[in-house]
Design a protein around this motif. Structure first.
Motif, PDB file in Angstrom:
ATOM      1  N   ASP A  70       0.822  -1.208   0.000  1.00  0.00           N
ATOM      2  CA  ASP A  70       0.000   0.000   0.000  1.00  0.00           C
ATOM      3  C   ASP A  70       0.852   1.253   0.000  1.00  0.00           C
ATOM      4  O   ASP A  70       0.421   2.309   0.454  1.00  0.00           O
ATOM      5  CB  ASP A  70      -0.899   0.024   1.242  1.00  0.00           C
ATOM      6  CG  ASP A  70      -1.816  -1.179   1.259  1.00  0.00           C
ATOM      7  OD1 ASP A  70      -1.939  -1.811   2.320  1.00  0.00           O
ATOM      8  OD2 ASP A  70      -2.387  -1.485   0.189  1.00  0.00           O
ATOM      9  N   PHE A  71       2.030   1.098  -0.475  1.00  0.00           N
ATOM     10  CA  PHE A  71       2.988   2.186  -0.415  1.00  0.00           C
ATOM     11  C   PHE A  71       2.456   3.493  -0.980  1.00  0.00           C
ATOM     12  O   PHE A  71       2.519   4.539  -0.332  1.00  0.00           O
ATOM     13  CB  PHE A  71       4.269   1.780  -1.146  1.00  0.00           C
ATOM     14  CG  PHE A  71       5.356   2.805  -1.069  1.00  0.00           C
ATOM     15  CD1 PHE A  71       5.747   3.524  -2.192  1.00  0.00           C
ATOM     16  CD2 PHE A  71       5.985   3.077   0.134  1.00  0.00           C
ATOM     17  CE1 PHE A  71       6.754   4.471  -2.118  1.00  0.00           C
ATOM     18  CE2 PHE A  71       6.996   4.025   0.227  1.00  0.00           C
ATOM     19  CZ  PHE A  71       7.376   4.726  -0.907  1.00  0.00           C
ATOM     20  N   VAL A  72       1.919   3.439  -2.175  1.00  0.00           N
ATOM     21  CA  VAL A  72       1.474   4.676  -2.816  1.00  0.00           C
ATOM     22  C   VAL A  72       0.351   5.342  -2.027  1.00  0.00           C
ATOM     23  O   VAL A  72       0.338   6.558  -1.827  1.00  0.00           O
ATOM     24  CB  VAL A  72       1.023   4.425  -4.277  1.00  0.00           C
ATOM     25  CG1 VAL A  72       0.670   5.733  -4.957  1.00  0.00           C
ATOM     26  CG2 VAL A  72       2.121   3.719  -5.046  1.00  0.00           C
ATOM     27  N   VAL A  73      -0.559   4.518  -1.578  1.00  0.00           N
ATOM     28  CA  VAL A  73      -1.679   5.064  -0.806  1.00  0.00           C
ATOM     29  C   VAL A  73      -1.169   5.729   0.468  1.00  0.00           C
ATOM     30  O   VAL A  73      -1.615   6.815   0.848  1.00  0.00           O
ATOM     31  CB  VAL A  73      -2.690   3.947  -0.449  1.00  0.00           C
ATOM     32  CG1 VAL A  73      -3.757   4.485   0.476  1.00  0.00           C
ATOM     33  CG2 VAL A  73      -3.309   3.380  -1.710  1.00  0.00           C
ATOM     34  N   GLU A  74      -0.217   5.060   1.103  1.00  0.00           N
ATOM     35  CA  GLU A  74       0.323   5.602   2.351  1.00  0.00           C
ATOM     36  C   GLU A  74       1.032   6.929   2.119  1.00  0.00           C
ATOM     37  O   GLU A  74       0.853   7.889   2.870  1.00  0.00           O
ATOM     38  CB  GLU A  74       1.289   4.592   2.977  1.00  0.00           C
ATOM     39  CG  GLU A  74       0.580   3.401   3.579  1.00  0.00           C
ATOM     40  CD  GLU A  74       1.555   2.272   3.906  1.00  0.00           C
ATOM     41  OE1 GLU A  74       1.083   1.199   4.331  1.00  0.00           O
ATOM     42  OE2 GLU A  74       2.784   2.457   3.726  1.00  0.00           O
ATOM     43  N   ALA A 120       0.564   8.976  -0.311  1.00  0.00           N
ATOM     44  CA  ALA A 120      -0.432   9.984  -0.669  1.00  0.00           C
ATOM     45  C   ALA A 120      -1.137  10.514   0.574  1.00  0.00           C
ATOM     46  O   ALA A 120      -1.368  11.723   0.697  1.00  0.00           O
ATOM     47  CB  ALA A 120      -1.436   9.391  -1.661  1.00  0.00           C
ATOM     48  N   SER A 121      -1.434   9.622   1.492  1.00  0.00           N
ATOM     49  CA  SER A 121      -2.104  10.054   2.730  1.00  0.00           C
ATOM     50  C   SER A 121      -1.240  11.017   3.510  1.00  0.00           C
ATOM     51  O   SER A 121      -1.733  12.035   4.020  1.00  0.00           O
ATOM     52  CB  SER A 121      -2.427   8.855   3.627  1.00  0.00           C
ATOM     53  OG  SER A 121      -3.102   7.864   2.897  1.00  0.00           O
ATOM     54  N   LEU A 122       0.038  10.668   3.597  1.00  0.00           N
ATOM     55  CA  LEU A 122       0.952  11.557   4.308  1.00  0.00           C
ATOM     56  C   LEU A 122       0.969  12.927   3.644  1.00  0.00           C
ATOM     57  O   LEU A 122       0.985  13.964   4.304  1.00  0.00           O
ATOM     58  CB  LEU A 122       2.375  10.985   4.301  1.00  0.00           C
ATOM     59  CG  LEU A 122       2.645   9.841   5.265  1.00  0.00           C
ATOM     60  CD1 LEU A 122       4.031   9.258   5.013  1.00  0.00           C
ATOM     61  CD2 LEU A 122       2.543  10.321   6.705  1.00  0.00           C
ATOM     62  N   ASP A 177      -0.080  16.544   5.275  1.00  0.00           N
ATOM     63  CA  ASP A 177       0.914  17.610   5.304  1.00  0.00           C
ATOM     64  C   ASP A 177       0.379  18.858   4.611  1.00  0.00           C
ATOM     65  O   ASP A 177       0.513  19.981   5.098  1.00  0.00           O
ATOM     66  CB  ASP A 177       2.181  17.122   4.601  1.00  0.00           C
ATOM     67  CG  ASP A 177       3.431  17.748   5.172  1.00  0.00           C
ATOM     68  OD1 ASP A 177       4.407  17.926   4.422  1.00  0.00           O
ATOM     69  OD2 ASP A 177       3.420  18.081   6.375  1.00  0.00           O
ATOM     70  N   CYS A 178      -0.237  18.618   3.480  1.00  0.00           N
ATOM     71  CA  CYS A 178      -0.813  19.704   2.688  1.00  0.00           C
ATOM     72  C   CYS A 178      -1.800  20.511   3.506  1.00  0.00           C
ATOM     73  O   CYS A 178      -1.752  21.736   3.537  1.00  0.00           O
ATOM     74  CB  CYS A 178      -1.573  19.105   1.496  1.00  0.00           C
ATOM     75  SG  CYS A 178      -0.874  19.538  -0.070  1.00  0.00           S
ATOM     76  N   LYS A 193      -8.853  13.133  -7.429  1.00  0.00           N
ATOM     77  CA  LYS A 193      -8.348  12.296  -8.507  1.00  0.00           C
ATOM     78  C   LYS A 193      -7.636  11.059  -7.962  1.00  0.00           C
ATOM     79  O   LYS A 193      -7.864   9.939  -8.426  1.00  0.00           O
ATOM     80  CB  LYS A 193      -7.360  13.091  -9.381  1.00  0.00           C
ATOM     81  CG  LYS A 193      -7.996  14.202 -10.191  1.00  0.00           C
ATOM     82  CD  LYS A 193      -8.543  13.695 -11.499  1.00  0.00           C
ATOM     83  CE  LYS A 193      -9.212  14.811 -12.285  1.00  0.00           C
ATOM     84  NZ  LYS A 193      -9.831  14.301 -13.539  1.00  0.00           N
ATOM     85  N   LEU A 194      -6.757  11.299  -7.014  1.00  0.00           N
ATOM     86  CA  LEU A 194      -5.978  10.178  -6.471  1.00  0.00           C
ATOM     87  C   LEU A 194      -6.883   9.189  -5.746  1.00  0.00           C
ATOM     88  O   LEU A 194      -6.708   7.982  -5.843  1.00  0.00           O
ATOM     89  CB  LEU A 194      -4.873  10.692  -5.547  1.00  0.00           C
ATOM     90  CG  LEU A 194      -3.686  11.349  -6.256  1.00  0.00           C
ATOM     91  CD1 LEU A 194      -2.640  11.816  -5.257  1.00  0.00           C
ATOM     92  CD2 LEU A 194      -3.064  10.404  -7.270  1.00  0.00           C
ATOM     93  N   GLN A 195      -7.849   9.715  -5.062  1.00  0.00           N
ATOM     94  CA  GLN A 195      -8.737   8.806  -4.346  1.00  0.00           C
ATOM     95  C   GLN A 195      -9.511   7.939  -5.325  1.00  0.00           C
ATOM     96  O   GLN A 195      -9.750   6.755  -5.078  1.00  0.00           O
ATOM     97  CB  GLN A 195      -9.675   9.595  -3.424  1.00  0.00           C
ATOM     98  CG  GLN A 195      -8.952  10.000  -2.152  1.00  0.00           C
ATOM     99  CD  GLN A 195      -9.766  10.937  -1.266  1.00  0.00           C
ATOM    100  OE1 GLN A 195     -10.685  11.617  -1.737  1.00  0.00           O
ATOM    101  NE2 GLN A 195      -9.427  10.955   0.018  1.00  0.00           N
ATOM    102  N   THR A 196      -9.902   8.531  -6.446  1.00  0.00           N
ATOM    103  CA  THR A 196     -10.569   7.751  -7.479  1.00  0.00           C
ATOM    104  C   THR A 196      -9.637   6.671  -8.002  1.00  0.00           C
ATOM    105  O   THR A 196     -10.036   5.509  -8.153  1.00  0.00           O
ATOM    106  CB  THR A 196     -11.008   8.659  -8.654  1.00  0.00           C
ATOM    107  OG1 THR A 196     -11.778   9.731  -8.142  1.00  0.00           O
ATOM    108  CG2 THR A 196     -11.787   7.873  -9.681  1.00  0.00           C
ATOM    109  N   LEU A 197      -8.417   7.069  -8.259  1.00  0.00           N
ATOM    110  CA  LEU A 197      -7.432   6.114  -8.770  1.00  0.00           C
ATOM    111  C   LEU A 197      -7.262   4.951  -7.806  1.00  0.00           C
ATOM    112  O   LEU A 197      -7.247   3.784  -8.213  1.00  0.00           O
ATOM    113  CB  LEU A 197      -6.087   6.812  -9.001  1.00  0.00           C
ATOM    114  CG  LEU A 197      -4.992   5.938  -9.621  1.00  0.00           C
ATOM    115  CD1 LEU A 197      -5.307   5.607 -11.075  1.00  0.00           C
ATOM    116  CD2 LEU A 197      -3.636   6.619  -9.521  1.00  0.00           C
ATOM    117  N   PHE A 198      -7.163   5.282  -6.549  1.00  0.00           N
ATOM    118  CA  PHE A 198      -6.960   4.232  -5.549  1.00  0.00           C
ATOM    119  C   PHE A 198      -8.163   3.302  -5.487  1.00  0.00           C
ATOM    120  O   PHE A 198      -8.045   2.095  -5.284  1.00  0.00           O
ATOM    121  CB  PHE A 198      -6.670   4.832  -4.171  1.00  0.00           C
ATOM    122  CG  PHE A 198      -5.374   5.604  -4.112  1.00  0.00           C
ATOM    123  CD1 PHE A 198      -5.263   6.732  -3.315  1.00  0.00           C
ATOM    124  CD2 PHE A 198      -4.268   5.214  -4.862  1.00  0.00           C
ATOM    125  CE1 PHE A 198      -4.064   7.445  -3.246  1.00  0.00           C
ATOM    126  CE2 PHE A 198      -3.074   5.924  -4.814  1.00  0.00           C
ATOM    127  CZ  PHE A 198      -2.970   7.048  -4.008  1.00  0.00           C
TER     128      PHE A 198
END
Lengths: 517, 150
Positions: free
Chosen positions: B41-45, B47-49, B53-54, B131-136
């Motif tokens: 789940d690397f990418v998801v993790e 992205a969450s970070l 941060d954002c 967008k990223l959430q859709t991708l995930f």
């Protein structure tokens, strides 16, 4: 946030296992970098704060090989961190930033960064960071080489071994002392595998300090020098008698002027492994040392450098591909070899034996009026690199089969001076190859010129990879044509860490006193 | 087309569009490559970070810019700089670009300009997050159906 990833740095596949400390206040980057570095087979520790990073580094001084840090951090400027790391730990530091402005990059370089990476960072950039570790090691060794008159001594005392009294040990004693030492060394060897194994404090003999030393010696007079007297005159509060004593061993007082006798020391030392291949004694020539008897006395100038890295664990990750170090030295080999050293002419009873620990140091101290002009000193390189020895500094007299061995060297020649003065006379080596062979990288020192310059330099280092079995060094003094009075001469100041050290401090102390009473 | 292939197609296409539209760049692809069995789940993790941060940084900026007594532009700039670094970690191009102009406004101590940039940054961030959430989600569906993204 700090994650720990401590483990032994030794791995078989270089540069795998490189211990990296990553410092970045950006959690996203920290995670990504960690992943990338792990994919490179490095060992990663992450830190979100500069302060934490410094603490980690201080706690485990030799726990890391390289630091990667972001330039912008909330609690401390990345450049400041860079400075601290450089000063305190002397580790290579790579800076990172999303800002690639030349001025920033320049600032990084000025502060000592060995590289400056721009974010986003790619894996291939991280894959190559081991180069910095390697490069630094090489440079360090080179720097040491070029330092004349500077010494970094590893002052290690294995407590009980240091016998500070005036008696000269008999052969018997030396043997047992040596055995004791061996046992201790073996023990140390094992300890060595622990990255955080002891690093003893090291006295760095800066030019200044050395000058004070020289002045003191001059004041006292060569023939009367003794560590205590020197120490008193030097008036350096933090310096100990032991420091001076070992320095005394390493310095060829005759050549004080040219600083030849002094070699500096610390060299990155592969952890736990220093092996010197001592050539098969029966490979004859190499073991021949003949003495130049022109004046009927032997020049005490064999100088060979024994470098020991005090940073024992600093570059503990030493899997530099070509360099293989064996852990154990085999004293026996040398001993045998030395036994083959031809006695230089009949006039001198140079007993090659003295190289052998087992040699009976006959007759106690008859050093009475003789002075040993220079103690055999030898430097041993423990570096991983083939280092060429600068001609004035050291000569590899022992052909160490270069199996990429950086051990270039040495062997000693105990030489003593005439009574009246401490002169150095050349020792001519029969075998030119001898010296040359070991001059890796070739500083070819013509034997002829060597004779004058040969000085025995022996630096105490942490590791005596020199398997010369020279635990008990016997120095035989020549006094003109007269038979030499044997002087048990033991030199060493052996820090011990990981290798069987060949020198028994007790013996050294004895000589010290005996010779310079 | 069976369901797995369909989902796979969908995933790939969507991923490509993110690149085309400049939401993410090659850095994002790098992250996807880093994902493996050890960290599925690397990418998801990551992205969450990033999102966390954002949000934190955007709040800091907003707070700083709201100061009636006088805006501390240095502080705003520091946050923008951090956001810029963060966005580069996942390849959030559009966010990063806004940060660049944002910094010039900070330097110029232009409050209006800064506020505009803040708005833009917030907008871009939300878009990207969606967008990223859709991708995930698509990825999850694909995996659930027995397919893989590799």
């Amino acid at each position: 946030m700090v994650e720990s990833g401590f483990s032994s740095p030794r791995h078989d596949a270089f540069p795998a296992g490189l211990r990296v400390l990553v410092v970045d206040d950006d959690p996203t980057w920290l995670k990504i970098l960690e992943k990338m570095l792990k994919k490179c087979s490095y060992e990663v520790t992450t830190c979100g704060l500069a302060r934490d990073a410094l603490n980690l580094l201080r706690e485990r001084k030799d726990g890391y090989d390289i630091v990667i840090s972001d330039v912008n951090m909330p609690d401390m400027d990345g450049f400041k961190l860079l400075e601290h790391v450089g000063l305190e730990m002397d580790l290579p530091v790579i800076m990172m930033s999303v800002d690639g402005e030349t001025s920033r990059v320049m600032k990084g370089v000025q502060h000592g960064a060995c590289d400056y990476l721009l974010k986003p960072i790619r894996m291939k950039e991280l894959r190559n960071i081991w180069q910095h570790v390697f490069r630094k090691k090489i440079h360090e060794v080179r720097d040491i080489e070029s330092l004349e008159g500077n010494e970094g001594l590893q002052m290690t005392r294995s407590g009980s071994d240091l016998v500070d009294d005036g008696h000269l040990l008999s052969g018997e004693d030396m043997n047992s002392a040596r055995k004791r030492k061996d046992a201790e060394n073996k023990h140390d060897d094992r300890d060595l595998s622990d990255p955080s194994s002891t690093k003893k404090a090291r006295v760095v003999w800066t030019v200044d300090l050395h000058q004070k030393f020289v002045k003191a010696v001059n004041q006292i007079g060569f023939d009367k020098v003794g560590p205590k007297k020197i120490l008193d005159l030097m008036n350096v509060p933090w310096l100990t008698r032991e420091n001076v004593a070992s320095h005394l061993q390493n310095v060829d007082l005759n050549h004080e002027g040219d600083k030849k006798g002094i070699t500096s020391a610390p060299v990155a030392e592969p952890k736990g492994a220093l092996s010197i291949d001592i050539p098969d004694p029966h490979k004859a020539q190499s073991s021949q040392i003949s003495f130049d008897h022109s004046l009927g006395s032997v020049d005490s100038g064999l100088k060979f450098a024994l470098f020991n890295s005090t940073n024992q664990t600093r570059y503990s990750w030493s899997e530099i591909p070509e360099i293989q170090f064996k852990q154990e030295c085999e004293p026996l080999q040398l001993e045998n070899g030395f036994s083959q050293l031809p006695l230089p002419g009949s006039q001198h009873q140079v007993q090659t034996e003295y190289l052998q620990p087992a040699v009976s140091i006959s007759s106690g101290p008859s050093i009475t009026e003789k002075e040993v002009s220079s103690r055999p000193l030898y430097d041993e390189y423990r570096s991983n690199h083939v280092k060429h020895l600068s001609p004035t500094e050291a000569v590899d007299l022992f052909p160490v089969p270069s199996r990429n061995q950086t051990l270039n060297n040495q062997v000693f020649n105990p030489i003593s001076a005439t009574t009246s003065s401490m002169k150095n006379q050349g020792i001519s080596l029969n075998d030119l190859e001898f010296a040359q062979r070991n001059l890796n990288g070739g500083v070819g020192v013509p034997i002829a010129s060597l004779s004058e310059d040969l000085q025995f330099c022996w630096l105490q280092g942490e590791c005596y990879a020199m398997n010369i079995g020279l635990q008990d060094f016997e120095c035989i003094e020549y006094n003109d044509p007269a038979p030499i009075a044997e002087i048990p001469f033991l030199l060493y100041d052996a820090p011990r860490f990981d290798h069987e050290h060949l020198f028994d401090p007790t013996e050294y102390a004895a000589i010290d006193q005996g010779l310079f009473a | 087309m069976d369901i797995v292939s369909q989902l796979q197609r969908q995933f790939i296409d969507y991923s490509a569009s993110l690149h085309h539209e400049g939401f993410v760049d090659d850095q994002f692809t790098q992250l996807q490559k880093l994902q493996d069995e050890n960290s599925p789940d690397f990418v998801v993790e990551v992205a969450s970070l990033f999102f966390e941060d954002c949000e934190k940084l955007i709040n800091n900026m907003a707070r700083a810019l709201e100061q009636q007594q006088g805006v501390d532009f240095k502080q705003v700039d520091a946050s923008v700089h951090q956001l810029k670094g963060s966005s580069s970690s996942i390849g959030a191009v559009r966010v990063k670009n806004v940060c660049i102009s944002f910094r010039s406004f900070c330097e110029a101590q232009n409050r209006e300009g800064c506020l505009r940039c803040l708005q833009q940054v917030t907008h871009e961030y939300s878009l990207l997050k969606n967008k990223l959430q859709t991708l995930f989600r698509l990825e999850q569906q694909l995996l659930a159906a027995g397919g893989s993204i590799k």
